[in-house]
Write a protein that holds these residues in place. Sequence first.
Motif, PDB file in Angstrom:
ATOM      1  N   VAL A 109     -12.540  -8.008   5.600  1.00 39.95           N
ATOM      2  CA  VAL A 109     -13.109  -9.352   5.492  1.00 39.95           C
ATOM      3  C   VAL A 109     -12.063 -10.332   4.965  1.00 39.95           C
ATOM      4  O   VAL A 109     -11.889 -11.426   5.499  1.00 39.95           O
ATOM      5  N   HIS A 110     -11.338  -9.936   3.906  1.00 42.20           N
ATOM      6  CA  HIS A 110     -10.380 -10.830   3.243  1.00 42.20           C
ATOM      7  C   HIS A 110      -8.915 -10.448   3.474  1.00 42.20           C
ATOM      8  O   HIS A 110      -8.028 -11.271   3.267  1.00 42.20           O
ATOM      9  N   HIS A 111      -8.679  -9.200   3.862  1.00 43.92           N
ATOM     10  CA  HIS A 111      -7.310  -8.682   3.969  1.00 43.92           C
ATOM     11  C   HIS A 111      -7.193  -7.793   5.203  1.00 43.92           C
ATOM     12  O   HIS A 111      -8.201  -7.420   5.799  1.00 43.92           O
ATOM     13  N   PHE A 112      -5.963  -7.418   5.534  1.00 43.12           N
ATOM     14  CA  PHE A 112      -5.748  -6.481   6.632  1.00 43.12           C
ATOM     15  C   PHE A 112      -4.635  -5.516   6.270  1.00 43.12           C
ATOM     16  O   PHE A 112      -3.841  -5.774   5.361  1.00 43.12           O
ATOM     17  N   ILE A 113      -4.617  -4.373   6.964  1.00 42.66           N
ATOM     18  CA  ILE A 113      -3.556  -3.377   6.784  1.00 42.66           C
ATOM     19  C   ILE A 113      -2.650  -3.455   7.996  1.00 42.66           C
ATOM     20  O   ILE A 113      -3.111  -3.391   9.134  1.00 42.66           O
ATOM     21  N   ILE A 114      -1.354  -3.588   7.737  1.00 40.09           N
ATOM     22  CA  ILE A 114      -0.360  -3.693   8.798  1.00 40.09           C
ATOM     23  C   ILE A 114       0.806  -2.767   8.472  1.00 40.09           C
ATOM     24  O   ILE A 114       1.123  -2.547   7.303  1.00 40.09           O
ATOM     25  N   MET A 115       1.418  -2.225   9.501  1.00 42.66           N
ATOM     26  CA  MET A 115       2.617  -1.418   9.302  1.00 42.66           C
ATOM     27  C   MET A 115       3.814  -2.341   9.103  1.00 42.66           C
ATOM     28  O   MET A 115       3.887  -3.411   9.704  1.00 42.66           O
ATOM     29  N   ASN A 116       4.720  -1.921   8.249  1.00 42.01           N
ATOM     30  CA  ASN A 116       5.952  -2.666   8.055  1.00 42.01           C
ATOM     31  C   ASN A 116       6.860  -2.390   9.251  1.00 42.01           C
ATOM     32  O   ASN A 116       7.177  -1.237   9.537  1.00 42.01           O
ATOM     33  N   ALA A 117       7.253  -3.442   9.965  1.00 43.52           N
ATOM     34  CA  ALA A 117       8.093  -3.282  11.157  1.00 43.52           C
ATOM     35  C   ALA A 117       9.505  -2.813  10.809  1.00 43.52           C
ATOM     36  O   ALA A 117      10.209  -2.278  11.663  1.00 43.52           O
ATOM     37  N   LEU A 133       3.136   1.008   4.903  1.00 42.59           N
ATOM     38  CA  LEU A 133       2.049   0.087   5.211  1.00 42.59           C
ATOM     39  C   LEU A 133       2.035  -1.070   4.216  1.00 42.59           C
ATOM     40  O   LEU A 133       2.605  -0.969   3.132  1.00 42.59           O
ATOM     41  N   MET A 134       1.351  -2.144   4.604  1.00 42.96           N
ATOM     42  CA  MET A 134       1.162  -3.277   3.707  1.00 42.96           C
ATOM     43  C   MET A 134      -0.283  -3.744   3.793  1.00 42.96           C
ATOM     44  O   MET A 134      -0.883  -3.734   4.870  1.00 42.96           O
ATOM     45  N   VAL A 135      -0.827  -4.151   2.658  1.00 41.22           N
ATOM     46  CA  VAL A 135      -2.139  -4.796   2.598  1.00 41.22           C
ATOM     47  C   VAL A 135      -1.851  -6.279   2.399  1.00 41.22           C
ATOM     48  O   VAL A 135      -1.148  -6.662   1.461  1.00 41.22           O
ATOM     49  N   VAL A 136      -2.379  -7.102   3.314  1.00 45.79           N
ATOM     50  CA  VAL A 136      -2.016  -8.520   3.357  1.00 45.79           C
ATOM     51  C   VAL A 136      -3.276  -9.383   3.356  1.00 45.79           C
ATOM     52  O   VAL A 136      -4.197  -9.122   4.137  1.00 45.79           O
ATOM     53  N   GLU A 162      -9.336  -1.697  -2.400  1.00 45.22           N
ATOM     54  CA  GLU A 162     -10.017  -0.777  -1.487  1.00 45.22           C
ATOM     55  C   GLU A 162      -9.154  -0.495  -0.260  1.00 45.22           C
ATOM     56  O   GLU A 162      -9.068   0.646   0.204  1.00 45.22           O
ATOM     57  N   LEU A 163      -8.494  -1.527   0.270  1.00 46.02           N
ATOM     58  CA  LEU A 163      -7.633  -1.318   1.438  1.00 46.02           C
ATOM     59  C   LEU A 163      -6.358  -0.564   1.062  1.00 46.02           C
ATOM     60  O   LEU A 163      -5.839   0.213   1.868  1.00 46.02           O
ATOM     61  N   ALA A 164      -5.870  -0.763  -0.156  1.00 45.84           N
ATOM     62  CA  ALA A 164      -4.727   0.035  -0.619  1.00 45.84           C
ATOM     63  C   ALA A 164      -5.131   1.505  -0.670  1.00 45.84           C
ATOM     64  O   ALA A 164      -4.377   2.389  -0.244  1.00 45.84           O
ATOM     65  N   ASP A 165      -6.335   1.783  -1.167  1.00 47.25           N
ATOM     66  CA  ASP A 165      -6.849   3.150  -1.231  1.00 47.25           C
ATOM     67  C   ASP A 165      -7.050   3.722   0.169  1.00 47.25           C
ATOM     68  O   ASP A 165      -6.753   4.900   0.425  1.00 47.25           O
ATOM     69  N   LEU A 166      -7.535   2.897   1.101  1.00 48.68           N
ATOM     70  CA  LEU A 166      -7.699   3.327   2.490  1.00 48.68           C
ATOM     71  C   LEU A 166      -6.338   3.652   3.108  1.00 48.68           C
ATOM     72  O   LEU A 166      -6.192   4.662   3.810  1.00 48.68           O
ATOM     73  N   ALA A 167      -5.335   2.835   2.832  1.00 49.21           N
ATOM     74  CA  ALA A 167      -3.984   3.093   3.339  1.00 49.21           C
ATOM     75  C   ALA A 167      -3.472   4.436   2.826  1.00 49.21           C
ATOM     76  O   ALA A 167      -2.910   5.235   3.590  1.00 49.21           O
ATOM     77  N   LEU A 217       0.928  -6.243  -0.504  1.00 50.63           N
ATOM     78  CA  LEU A 217       1.065  -5.023  -1.286  1.00 50.63           C
ATOM     79  C   LEU A 217       1.671  -3.939  -0.415  1.00 50.63           C
ATOM     80  O   LEU A 217       1.150  -3.654   0.671  1.00 50.63           O
ATOM     81  N   HIS A 218       2.748  -3.331  -0.864  1.00 46.74           N
ATOM     82  CA  HIS A 218       3.412  -2.248  -0.123  1.00 46.74           C
ATOM     83  C   HIS A 218       2.808  -0.903  -0.516  1.00 46.74           C
ATOM     84  O   HIS A 218       2.576  -0.640  -1.692  1.00 46.74           O
ATOM     85  N   VAL A 219       2.576  -0.066   0.478  1.00 46.56           N
ATOM     86  CA  VAL A 219       2.153   1.319   0.271  1.00 46.56           C
ATOM     87  C   VAL A 219       3.172   2.172   1.024  1.00 46.56           C
ATOM     88  O   VAL A 219       3.166   2.211   2.253  1.00 46.56           O
ATOM     89  N   VAL A 220       4.049   2.818   0.263  1.00 49.57           N
ATOM     90  CA  VAL A 220       5.156   3.572   0.859  1.00 49.57           C
ATOM     91  C   VAL A 220       4.986   5.060   0.552  1.00 49.57           C
ATOM     92  O   VAL A 220       5.034   5.461  -0.614  1.00 49.57           O
ATOM     93  N   PRO A 221       4.769   5.883   1.587  1.00 47.55           N
ATOM     94  CA  PRO A 221       4.674   7.321   1.350  1.00 47.55           C
ATOM     95  C   PRO A 221       6.050   7.888   0.981  1.00 47.55           C
ATOM     96  O   PRO A 221       7.065   7.425   1.486  1.00 47.55           O
ATOM     97  N   ARG A 222       6.030   8.883   0.086  1.00 48.14           N
ATOM     98  CA  ARG A 222       7.281   9.494  -0.369  1.00 48.14           C
ATOM     99  C   ARG A 222       7.168  11.011  -0.290  1.00 48.14           C
ATOM    100  O   ARG A 222       6.099  11.577  -0.467  1.00 48.14           O
ATOM    101  N   TRP A 223       8.278  11.654  -0.021  1.00 47.29           N
ATOM    102  CA  TRP A 223       8.361  13.101   0.034  1.00 47.29           C
ATOM    103  C   TRP A 223       9.468  13.559  -0.895  1.00 47.29           C
ATOM    104  O   TRP A 223      10.498  12.873  -1.025  1.00 47.29           O
ATOM    105  N   SER A 224       9.275  14.694  -1.516  1.00 50.39           N
ATOM    106  CA  SER A 224      10.328  15.248  -2.364  1.00 50.39           C
ATOM    107  C   SER A 224      11.597  15.400  -1.540  1.00 50.39           C
ATOM    108  O   SER A 224      11.560  15.960  -0.445  1.00 50.39           O
TER     109      SER A 224
END
Length: 162
Positions: A42-50, A58-61, A82-87, A120-127
């Motif tokens: 409704v207020h924000h969207f999730i987009i992949m960082n190009a 991902l980013m919540v914008v 909530e969208l950060a959690d969904l990401a 908001l950036h959501v960046v997955p990380r691996w050891s």
Amino acid sequence: MRTLWAPWRMEYIRSEKAGACIFCEKIDEDRDAENLILHRGVHHFIIMNAYPYNNGHLMVVPRRHTSTLAGWSSEERAEFLELADLAVAILKKTMNPDGFNIGINMGECAGAGIASHIHLHVVPRWSGDCNFMPVFADTRVIPEHIQETREKLAAALGEVLG
């Protein structure tokens, strides 16, 4: 010296750079797959960082153009997290990362590439995902094509949302 090929960057390098806000332009268009938009709230969207730091970045914008968190309604604040959690959920389901970096770079001096539109950036990380390339070669190695990653994330989104 070894050569690292990234031919997909040429399209960006040669393209005309618009003066308008890229986030505002993308959310107004009806081309979510091409624009790497995974979900519209409704207020924000999730987009992949190009130009991701890691696969699945991902980013919540916010839909509205704002450079700050000030003045947001309680609904806007709640949906942002909530969208950060969904990401995080779709990245866990799809890519099985060991952890995440989640954060906001507010202002150009804080590292915001698009300082006029907070995100908001959501960046997955691996050891062990950090190596010498960014330090010595000023280069990131992204092992999977962004459209292939988008297809996986979009499928996981459908499963998570039910």
